[in-house]
Motif scaffolding. Structure first.
Motif, PDB file in Angstrom:
ATOM      1  N   GLY A 124       0.646  -1.209   0.030  1.00  0.00           N
ATOM      2  CA  GLY A 124      -0.148   0.174  -0.127  1.00  0.00           C
ATOM      3  C   GLY A 124       0.813   1.360  -0.079  1.00  0.00           C
ATOM      4  O   GLY A 124       0.321   2.281   0.229  1.00  0.00           O
ATOM      5  N   GLY A 125       2.053   1.206  -0.417  1.00  0.00           N
ATOM      6  CA  GLY A 125       2.904   2.467  -0.294  1.00  0.00           C
ATOM      7  C   GLY A 125       4.013   2.583   0.991  1.00  0.00           C
ATOM      8  O   GLY A 125       4.195   3.610   0.998  1.00  0.00           O
ATOM      9  N   MET A 126       4.018   1.492   1.682  1.00  0.00           N
ATOM     10  CA  MET A 126       5.036   1.516   2.616  1.00  0.00           C
ATOM     11  C   MET A 126       6.376   2.023   2.364  1.00  0.00           C
ATOM     12  O   MET A 126       7.506   1.942   3.127  1.00  0.00           O
ATOM     13  CB  MET A 126       4.812   0.439   3.569  1.00  0.00           C
ATOM     14  N   GLY A 127       6.713   1.460   0.788  1.00  0.00           N
ATOM     15  CA  GLY A 127       7.971   1.884   0.537  1.00  0.00           C
ATOM     16  C   GLY A 127       8.733   0.506   0.534  1.00  0.00           C
ATOM     17  O   GLY A 127      10.246   0.516   0.228  1.00  0.00           O
ATOM     18  N   LEU A 128       8.387  -0.611   0.576  1.00  0.00           N
ATOM     19  CA  LEU A 128       9.022  -1.956   0.746  1.00  0.00           C
ATOM     20  C   LEU A 128       9.100  -2.470  -0.463  1.00  0.00           C
ATOM     21  O   LEU A 128      10.138  -3.525  -0.689  1.00  0.00           O
ATOM     22  CB  LEU A 128       8.438  -2.808   1.938  1.00  0.00           C
ATOM     23  N   ALA A 129       8.420  -2.165  -1.699  1.00  0.00           N
ATOM     24  CA  ALA A 129       8.778  -2.889  -2.801  1.00  0.00           C
ATOM     25  C   ALA A 129      10.015  -2.404  -3.568  1.00  0.00           C
ATOM     26  O   ALA A 129      10.518  -1.070  -3.105  1.00  0.00           O
ATOM     27  CB  ALA A 129       7.551  -2.727  -3.821  1.00  0.00           C
ATOM     28  N   ARG A 130      10.752  -3.138  -4.349  1.00  0.00           N
ATOM     29  CA  ARG A 130      12.170  -2.656  -4.578  1.00  0.00           C
ATOM     30  C   ARG A 130      12.205  -1.336  -5.623  1.00  0.00           C
ATOM     31  O   ARG A 130      13.490  -1.151  -5.978  1.00  0.00           O
ATOM     32  CB  ARG A 130      12.868  -3.963  -5.216  1.00  0.00           C
ATOM     33  N   ALA A 144       8.077   9.361  -1.151  1.00  0.00           N
ATOM     34  CA  ALA A 144       7.004  10.175  -1.361  1.00  0.00           C
ATOM     35  C   ALA A 144       6.083   9.824  -2.753  1.00  0.00           C
ATOM     36  O   ALA A 144       4.893   9.811  -2.996  1.00  0.00           O
ATOM     37  CB  ALA A 144       7.232  11.859  -1.441  1.00  0.00           C
ATOM     38  N   ALA A 145       7.192   9.600  -3.986  1.00  0.00           N
ATOM     39  CA  ALA A 145       6.691   9.372  -5.009  1.00  0.00           C
ATOM     40  C   ALA A 145       6.158   8.056  -5.370  1.00  0.00           C
ATOM     41  O   ALA A 145       4.979   7.955  -5.809  1.00  0.00           O
ATOM     42  CB  ALA A 145       7.882   9.520  -6.135  1.00  0.00           C
ATOM     43  N   GLN A 146       6.831   6.905  -4.517  1.00  0.00           N
ATOM     44  CA  GLN A 146       6.030   5.705  -4.575  1.00  0.00           C
ATOM     45  C   GLN A 146       4.751   5.613  -3.809  1.00  0.00           C
ATOM     46  O   GLN A 146       3.880   5.030  -4.306  1.00  0.00           O
ATOM     47  CB  GLN A 146       7.159   4.530  -4.201  1.00  0.00           C
ATOM     48  N   LEU A 147       4.703   6.684  -2.839  1.00  0.00           N
ATOM     49  CA  LEU A 147       3.275   6.430  -1.931  1.00  0.00           C
ATOM     50  C   LEU A 147       2.039   7.098  -2.898  1.00  0.00           C
ATOM     51  O   LEU A 147       0.982   6.715  -2.717  1.00  0.00           O
ATOM     52  CB  LEU A 147       3.414   7.379  -0.805  1.00  0.00           C
ATOM     53  N   ALA A 148       2.516   8.414  -3.339  1.00  0.00           N
ATOM     54  CA  ALA A 148       1.758   8.847  -4.269  1.00  0.00           C
ATOM     55  C   ALA A 148       1.157   7.843  -5.407  1.00  0.00           C
ATOM     56  O   ALA A 148       0.009   7.729  -5.872  1.00  0.00           O
ATOM     57  CB  ALA A 148       2.174  10.156  -5.078  1.00  0.00           C
ATOM     58  N   PHE A 149       1.839   7.283  -5.972  1.00  0.00           N
ATOM     59  CA  PHE A 149       1.802   6.284  -6.889  1.00  0.00           C
ATOM     60  C   PHE A 149       0.813   5.215  -6.688  1.00  0.00           C
ATOM     61  O   PHE A 149       0.168   4.882  -7.275  1.00  0.00           O
ATOM     62  CB  PHE A 149       3.148   5.427  -7.512  1.00  0.00           C
TER      63      PHE A 149
END
Ligand code: GTB
Length: 217
Positions: free
Chosen positions: A14-20, A204-209
């Motif tokens: 969900g955008g926690m930033g854990l994906a690579r 922030a970019a991956q969360l927004a995405f």
């Protein structure tokens, strides 16, 4: 030349930033390179068009003109090799920073991945509850060794490098289990990584995405 990376159409975290893709975004931000992101669904990841780019059907990938790369270590090494700020110029310092890139991916990350596998993929197996503490102790062993090496230093070997970028990215994956906070100096090291403006922009970019983009179907 435009850089395009791929990312989960919607990351399971969900955008926690854990994906690579986050670590690649971070490297691109450190290098000051603009980039575009092409979302890939779980179904599309296993189809020929994506397999031609990533033979294992995974994200992220990296495209820059004719160059197509996969594997985050290789992608970040490529970015670091062509732009200032992620690898020292002095040959020996550069070799040591590259060593830390490999250490992050080959020595520290594997037990962390096992923990994620046993928790999420094998969580319904009768033996998973017994296996979990064994793997958690393997991670503790590695983090204890890493913490001893880091000591009071800000980064692993002099100035911040791609080695720190990958190590922080890998360590971040231990936070949900609570293990990271058992090692205060590593928790502070990760916090220093997260405090870097480039990391903040990438996060922030991956969360927004992952939160704003409508998913068809
Ligand atoms: N060694 C490769 C690399 O470094 O590029 C590994 C790439 C990889 O594992 N990609 C994962 C993937 O595409 C995404 S990052 N998985 C789909 C598949 O294999 O079918 C791993 C990941 C996934 C999900 C979360 N999450 O939601 O918390 C976090 C991290």
């Amino acid at each position: 030349m435009t850089v395009t990376i791929t990312a989960f159409e919607r990351s399971p975290d969900g955008g926690m930033g854990l994906a690579r893709d986050t670590r690649v975004r971070w490297a691109l931000e450190e290098a000051g390179l603009p980039y575009e992101v092409r979302p890939v669904s779980f179904a599309a990841m296993k189809e020929p068009a994506h397999l031609a780019v990533q033979p294992f059907g995974q994200i992220p990938t990296y495209e820059e003109g004719d160059l197509v790369l996969f594997e985050t270590g290789a992608i970040i090494f490529h970015i670091a090799s062509h732009h200032a700020g992620l690898l020292p110029n002095e040959a020996n310092a550069r070799a040591r920073a590259i060593t830390w890139m490999f250490a992050a991916l080959n020595t520290v990350e594997p037990p962390i991945l096992e923990l994620i596998t046993v928790k999420f993929t094998e969580g319904d197996k009768p033996w998973s509850k017994e296996r979990f503490p064994l793997i958690a102790d393997r991670i503790r062993n590695r983090l204890g060794q890493l913490s001893a090496r880091l000591g009071d230093a800000e980064w692993l070997d002099g100035a911040f490098s791609a080695g720190d970028l990958l190590m922080v990215s890998v360590l971040l994956r231990t936070r949900p289990s609570g293990i990271l906070n058992e090692f205060p100096s590593l928790a502070a090291y990760v916090a220093r990584g997260e405090a870097r403006p480039a990391y903040k922009r990438a996060f922030a970019a991956q969360l927004a995405f992952n939160t704003a983009q409508p998913v068809a179907g």
